[in-house]
Design a protein around this motif. Structure first.
Motif, PDB file in Angstrom:
ATOM      1  N   LYS A 278      18.337   8.276  -3.730  1.00 42.79           N
ATOM      2  CA  LYS A 278      17.833   9.590  -4.129  1.00 42.79           C
ATOM      3  C   LYS A 278      16.386   9.479  -4.596  1.00 42.79           C
ATOM      4  O   LYS A 278      15.926   8.419  -5.021  1.00 42.79           O
ATOM      5  CB  LYS A 278      18.700  10.174  -5.241  1.00 42.79           C
ATOM      6  CG  LYS A 278      20.143  10.441  -4.795  1.00 42.79           C
ATOM      7  CD  LYS A 278      20.957  11.077  -5.911  1.00 42.79           C
ATOM      8  CE  LYS A 278      22.387  11.368  -5.444  1.00 42.79           C
ATOM      9  NZ  LYS A 278      23.208  11.973  -6.522  1.00 42.79           N
ATOM     10  N   LEU A 279      15.689  10.606  -4.524  1.00 38.55           N
ATOM     11  CA  LEU A 279      14.254  10.607  -4.803  1.00 38.55           C
ATOM     12  C   LEU A 279      13.938  10.184  -6.229  1.00 38.55           C
ATOM     13  O   LEU A 279      12.984   9.431  -6.465  1.00 38.55           O
ATOM     14  CB  LEU A 279      13.685  12.004  -4.538  1.00 38.55           C
ATOM     15  CG  LEU A 279      12.170  12.150  -4.716  1.00 38.55           C
ATOM     16  CD1 LEU A 279      11.424  11.217  -3.772  1.00 38.55           C
ATOM     17  CD2 LEU A 279      11.752  13.598  -4.487  1.00 38.55           C
ATOM     18  N   ASP A 280      14.731  10.637  -7.214  1.00 33.60           N
ATOM     19  CA  ASP A 280      14.405  10.317  -8.604  1.00 33.60           C
ATOM     20  C   ASP A 280      14.513   8.814  -8.874  1.00 33.60           C
ATOM     21  O   ASP A 280      13.662   8.224  -9.543  1.00 33.60           O
ATOM     22  CB  ASP A 280      15.297  11.101  -9.578  1.00 33.60           C
ATOM     23  CG  ASP A 280      16.780  10.900  -9.320  1.00 33.60           C
ATOM     24  OD1 ASP A 280      17.135  10.314  -8.269  1.00 33.60           O
ATOM     25  OD2 ASP A 280      17.593  11.306 -10.176  1.00 33.60           O
ATOM     26  N   SER A 281      15.548   8.182  -8.335  1.00 31.40           N
ATOM     27  CA  SER A 281      15.688   6.735  -8.539  1.00 31.40           C
ATOM     28  C   SER A 281      14.596   5.973  -7.795  1.00 31.40           C
ATOM     29  O   SER A 281      14.086   4.959  -8.281  1.00 31.40           O
ATOM     30  CB  SER A 281      17.066   6.256  -8.090  1.00 31.40           C
ATOM     31  OG  SER A 281      17.296   6.576  -6.727  1.00 31.40           O
ATOM     32  N   MET A 282      14.202   6.469  -6.629  1.00 34.08           N
ATOM     33  CA  MET A 282      13.133   5.820  -5.884  1.00 34.08           C
ATOM     34  C   MET A 282      11.799   5.927  -6.639  1.00 34.08           C
ATOM     35  O   MET A 282      11.029   4.953  -6.706  1.00 34.08           O
ATOM     36  CB  MET A 282      12.992   6.447  -4.498  1.00 34.08           C
ATOM     37  CG  MET A 282      11.840   5.875  -3.681  1.00 34.08           C
ATOM     38  SD  MET A 282      11.992   4.094  -3.412  1.00 34.08           S
ATOM     39  CE  MET A 282      13.344   4.080  -2.233  1.00 34.08           C
ATOM     40  N   MET A 283      11.517   7.090  -7.206  1.00 29.48           N
ATOM     41  CA  MET A 283      10.264   7.268  -7.935  1.00 29.48           C
ATOM     42  C   MET A 283      10.208   6.348  -9.149  1.00 29.48           C
ATOM     43  O   MET A 283       9.128   5.836  -9.505  1.00 29.48           O
ATOM     44  CB  MET A 283      10.108   8.730  -8.369  1.00 29.48           C
ATOM     45  CG  MET A 283       9.951   9.705  -7.205  1.00 29.48           C
ATOM     46  SD  MET A 283       8.617   9.250  -6.059  1.00 29.48           S
ATOM     47  CE  MET A 283       7.176   9.372  -7.148  1.00 29.48           C
ATOM     48  N   LYS A 284      11.338   6.107  -9.773  1.00 26.72           N
ATOM     49  CA  LYS A 284      11.372   5.173 -10.901  1.00 26.72           C
ATOM     50  C   LYS A 284      11.034   3.763 -10.446  1.00 26.72           C
ATOM     51  O   LYS A 284      10.267   3.044 -11.103  1.00 26.72           O
ATOM     52  CB  LYS A 284      12.758   5.203 -11.554  1.00 26.72           C
ATOM     53  CG  LYS A 284      12.873   4.294 -12.776  1.00 26.72           C
ATOM     54  CD  LYS A 284      14.262   4.409 -13.395  1.00 26.72           C
ATOM     55  CE  LYS A 284      14.380   3.475 -14.596  1.00 26.72           C
ATOM     56  NZ  LYS A 284      15.731   3.562 -15.226  1.00 26.72           N
ATOM     57  N   ALA A 285      11.579   3.364  -9.307  1.00 24.19           N
ATOM     58  CA  ALA A 285      11.287   2.027  -8.772  1.00 24.19           C
ATOM     59  C   ALA A 285       9.817   1.906  -8.387  1.00 24.19           C
ATOM     60  O   ALA A 285       9.165   0.886  -8.653  1.00 24.19           O
ATOM     61  CB  ALA A 285      12.176   1.738  -7.569  1.00 24.19           C
ATOM     62  N   LEU A 286       9.272   2.962  -7.770  1.00 17.10           N
ATOM     63  CA  LEU A 286       7.866   2.923  -7.387  1.00 17.10           C
ATOM     64  C   LEU A 286       6.963   2.901  -8.617  1.00 17.10           C
ATOM     65  O   LEU A 286       5.868   2.316  -8.591  1.00 17.10           O
ATOM     66  CB  LEU A 286       7.527   4.131  -6.503  1.00 17.10           C
ATOM     67  CG  LEU A 286       8.220   4.168  -5.133  1.00 17.10           C
ATOM     68  CD1 LEU A 286       7.814   5.409  -4.365  1.00 17.10           C
ATOM     69  CD2 LEU A 286       7.894   2.911  -4.337  1.00 17.10           C
ATOM     70  N   GLY A 287       7.417   3.518  -9.703  1.00 14.81           N
ATOM     71  CA  GLY A 287       6.661   3.445 -10.950  1.00 14.81           C
ATOM     72  C   GLY A 287       6.572   2.009 -11.459  1.00 14.81           C
ATOM     73  O   GLY A 287       5.528   1.569 -11.960  1.00 14.81           O
ATOM     74  N   THR A 288       7.672   1.269 -11.315  1.00 18.90           N
ATOM     75  CA  THR A 288       7.668  -0.144 -11.701  1.00 18.90           C
ATOM     76  C   THR A 288       6.681  -0.933 -10.846  1.00 18.90           C
ATOM     77  O   THR A 288       5.941  -1.777 -11.345  1.00 18.90           O
ATOM     78  CB  THR A 288       9.079  -0.742 -11.558  1.00 18.90           C
ATOM     79  OG1 THR A 288       9.974  -0.026 -12.410  1.00 18.90           O
ATOM     80  CG2 THR A 288       9.083  -2.220 -11.940  1.00 18.90           C
ATOM     81  N   LEU A 289       6.651  -0.653  -9.553  1.00 19.14           N
ATOM     82  CA  LEU A 289       5.702  -1.335  -8.665  1.00 19.14           C
ATOM     83  C   LEU A 289       4.265  -1.028  -9.069  1.00 19.14           C
ATOM     84  O   LEU A 289       3.403  -1.916  -9.038  1.00 19.14           O
ATOM     85  CB  LEU A 289       5.936  -0.915  -7.213  1.00 19.14           C
ATOM     86  CG  LEU A 289       7.286  -1.268  -6.583  1.00 19.14           C
ATOM     87  CD1 LEU A 289       7.296  -0.846  -5.124  1.00 19.14           C
ATOM     88  CD2 LEU A 289       7.575  -2.759  -6.709  1.00 19.14           C
ATOM     89  N   LYS A 290       4.001   0.214  -9.431  1.00 21.47           N
ATOM     90  CA  LYS A 290       2.647   0.589  -9.844  1.00 21.47           C
ATOM     91  C   LYS A 290       2.221  -0.168 -11.091  1.00 21.47           C
ATOM     92  O   LYS A 290       1.069  -0.627 -11.205  1.00 21.47           O
ATOM     93  CB  LYS A 290       2.575   2.098 -10.095  1.00 21.47           C
ATOM     94  CG  LYS A 290       1.171   2.592 -10.399  1.00 21.47           C
ATOM     95  CD  LYS A 290       1.142   4.106 -10.515  1.00 21.47           C
ATOM     96  CE  LYS A 290      -0.272   4.603 -10.775  1.00 21.47           C
ATOM     97  NZ  LYS A 290      -0.318   6.093 -10.876  1.00 21.47           N
ATOM     98  N   GLU A 291       3.172  -0.347 -12.029  1.00 25.90           N
ATOM     99  CA  GLU A 291       2.878  -1.093 -13.253  1.00 25.90           C
ATOM    100  C   GLU A 291       2.577  -2.557 -12.956  1.00 25.90           C
ATOM    101  O   GLU A 291       1.821  -3.209 -13.675  1.00 25.90           O
ATOM    102  CB  GLU A 291       4.062  -0.998 -14.226  1.00 25.90           C
ATOM    103  CG  GLU A 291       4.304   0.405 -14.770  1.00 25.90           C
ATOM    104  CD  GLU A 291       5.580   0.481 -15.575  1.00 25.90           C
ATOM    105  OE1 GLU A 291       6.285  -0.560 -15.675  1.00 25.90           O
ATOM    106  OE2 GLU A 291       5.891   1.564 -16.108  1.00 25.90           O
ATOM    107  N   ARG A 292       3.198  -3.085 -11.872  1.00 27.82           N
ATOM    108  CA  ARG A 292       3.059  -4.504 -11.529  1.00 27.82           C
ATOM    109  C   ARG A 292       2.021  -4.748 -10.447  1.00 27.82           C
ATOM    110  O   ARG A 292       1.855  -5.880  -9.991  1.00 27.82           O
ATOM    111  CB  ARG A 292       4.414  -5.057 -11.048  1.00 27.82           C
ATOM    112  CG  ARG A 292       5.566  -4.845 -12.011  1.00 27.82           C
ATOM    113  CD  ARG A 292       5.394  -5.652 -13.259  1.00 27.82           C
ATOM    114  NE  ARG A 292       5.407  -7.084 -12.976  1.00 27.82           N
ATOM    115  CZ  ARG A 292       4.976  -8.008 -13.822  1.00 27.82           C
ATOM    116  NH1 ARG A 292       4.436  -7.644 -14.981  1.00 27.82           N
ATOM    117  NH2 ARG A 292       5.047  -9.287 -13.490  1.00 27.82           N
ATOM    118  N   ALA A 293       1.328  -3.701 -10.016  1.00 22.83           N
ATOM    119  CA  ALA A 293       0.441  -3.812  -8.858  1.00 22.83           C
ATOM    120  C   ALA A 293      -0.708  -4.791  -9.064  1.00 22.83           C
ATOM    121  O   ALA A 293      -1.268  -5.306  -8.094  1.00 22.83           O
ATOM    122  CB  ALA A 293      -0.111  -2.439  -8.482  1.00 22.83           C
TER     123      ALA A 293
END
Length: 292
Positions: free
Chosen positions: A45-60
Motif C-alpha cells: 500500500k502507498l502509505d507503507s511504501m512512503m514510510k520505507a522511502l522516507g527511510t531511504l531518504k534519511e539514509r541517502a
C-alpha cells in the motif's frame, strides 16, 4: 572504495525472502566488504511504501543500495523515481521478469501482491527423499540400499550426511554407508548397481581438524582409538580407498568443496555412469531441465 558498513535495503510487497536470498548471493562475491541487509516487507500500500522511502531518504547520504520485488507497476515506478532522485543504486528484481513473461505470453500480469506461488510438482518427492536420507543415515537400514538412487560411501566425517540430505532436498533418494577399518561393509552394498555408488574422500589434515573439534565437543580428545590421530587417519583413508576401488566407485574429494558443487558433481557422475551401463538415474518430478 568505501569503508565501513554498507547497506542493502530490500523492499517487497510480500516477505522479501526472494530479494534477500539474491542479496546474500551477491554479497558473497565481496568478501572484503561488510553489507547489512535491511528488509522492508509488505509494502503493498502507498502509505507503507512512503514510510520505507522516507527511510531511504534519511539514509541517502550513506552507501546504500536498493533491491526490490514489487508486482505493482505504479509502486515500482515510485521506487525507481525515488532512487534516481536520491542517486541510490537499485535493481528491480520483479519488474523485468514480469515484462519478459508478458511479452512471450501475450497476457498482462495480474499484479496481485502476496499471491502464493503454490506447491511445486516435486515438493512431496523432495520431502520423501529427505526423510529417506535421514532414516538411512550412516547405513542404518542396509535393506533400504536397493531403493536408493545414489549411495555415498566414505570415512566418518567426510561429508556423507550433509550431502545425503542435500541430495534428498533435490529429490534424489540417497543413502550413505560409513567405511570403517576392520569392519566389513554390509553385504547389501555389494548387491546394488555399481553406477549408483560414489566414494567420498577428504584431505587427512582437514579431516583431523573436523574430528578433533567433534571429540572435544564430546569432552574427549579422540586420540586413544586413532579417530583424531593424523597417522591413524592416513591409514584409515588408505583402507577406505581400497574398499572404494573394490566397488569401482568414482571418488569426489570434498575438501574445500561447497555442498552445492559436490552434489552437482555427484549427480553428473551417477547420471553418466548410469547411461554407460544402459540404465538411467531417476529424474525427480518437477526438476528443472538443464540445457545441453
Amino acid at each position: 572504495m568505501t569503508d565501513g558498513n554498507l547497506e542493502i535495503h530490500v523492499l517487497a510487497d510480500s516477505t522479501g525472502e526472494t530479494a534477500v536470498r539474491l542479496a546474500r548471493a551477491a554479497r558473497a562475491q565481496f568478501p572484503d566488504a561488510h553489507f547489512e541487509i535491511i528488509r522492508h516487507p509488505r509494502l503493498g500500500k502507498l502509505d507503507s511504501m512512503m514510510k520505507a522511502l522516507g527511510t531511504l531518504k534519511e539514509r541517502a547520504n550513506q552507501p546504500i543500495a536498493v533491491f526490490f520485488t514489487l508486482v505493482n507497476a505504479e509502486l515500482r515506478s515510485l521506487v525507481i523515481n525515488a532512487c534516481e532522485d536520491l542517486a541510490i543504486p537499485y535493481t528491480d528484481l520483479m519488474g523485468d521478469a514480469l515484462v519478459a513473461l508478458e511479452r512471450i505470453s501475450g497476457h498482462t500480469a495480474d499484479e496481485v501482491p502476496m499471491r502464493p506461488v503454490g506447491v511445486e510438482a516435486d515438493y512431496f518427492v523432495r520431502i520423501s527423499a529427505m526423510e529417506f536420507a535421514i532414516r538411512n543415515d550412516d547405513g542404518a537400514m542396509p535393506a533400504a540400499l536397493r531403493e536408493c538412487d545414489i549411495c555415498l560411501i566414505g570415512a566418518s566425517r567426510s561429508g556423507k550426511t550433509p550431502l545425503s540430505i542435500y541430495l534428498g532436498y533435490l529429490g534424489y533418494k540417497t543413502v550413505n554407508v560409513p567405511l570403517v577399518p576392520g569392519i566389513r561393509p554390509p553385504e547389501e552394498l555389494f548387491g546394488i548397481d555399481r553406477w549408483r555408488i560414489v566414494g567420498l574422500t577428504i584431505d587427512a589434515e582437514r579431516l583431523l581438524q573436523i574430528r578433533s573439534r567433534r571429540v572435544q565437543g564430546l569432552g574427549g580428545f579422540g586420540t586413544r582409538d586413532g579417530y583424531a590421530d593424523l597417522g591413524q587417519i592416513l591409514d584409515e583413508l588408505d583402507e577406505v580407498g581400497a574398499i572404494q576401488r573394490r566397488l569401482g566407485a568414482p571418488i569426489v574429494d570434498t575438501t574445500g568443496l561447497a555442498l552445492e558443487e559436490a552434489a552437482a558433481r555427484i549427480i553428473d557422475i551417477v547420471d553418466e555412469r548410469a547411461r554407460r551401463a544402459g540404465s538411467r538415474l531417476r529424474r525427480p518430478a518437477g526438476q528443472l531441465r538443464i540445457a545441453p
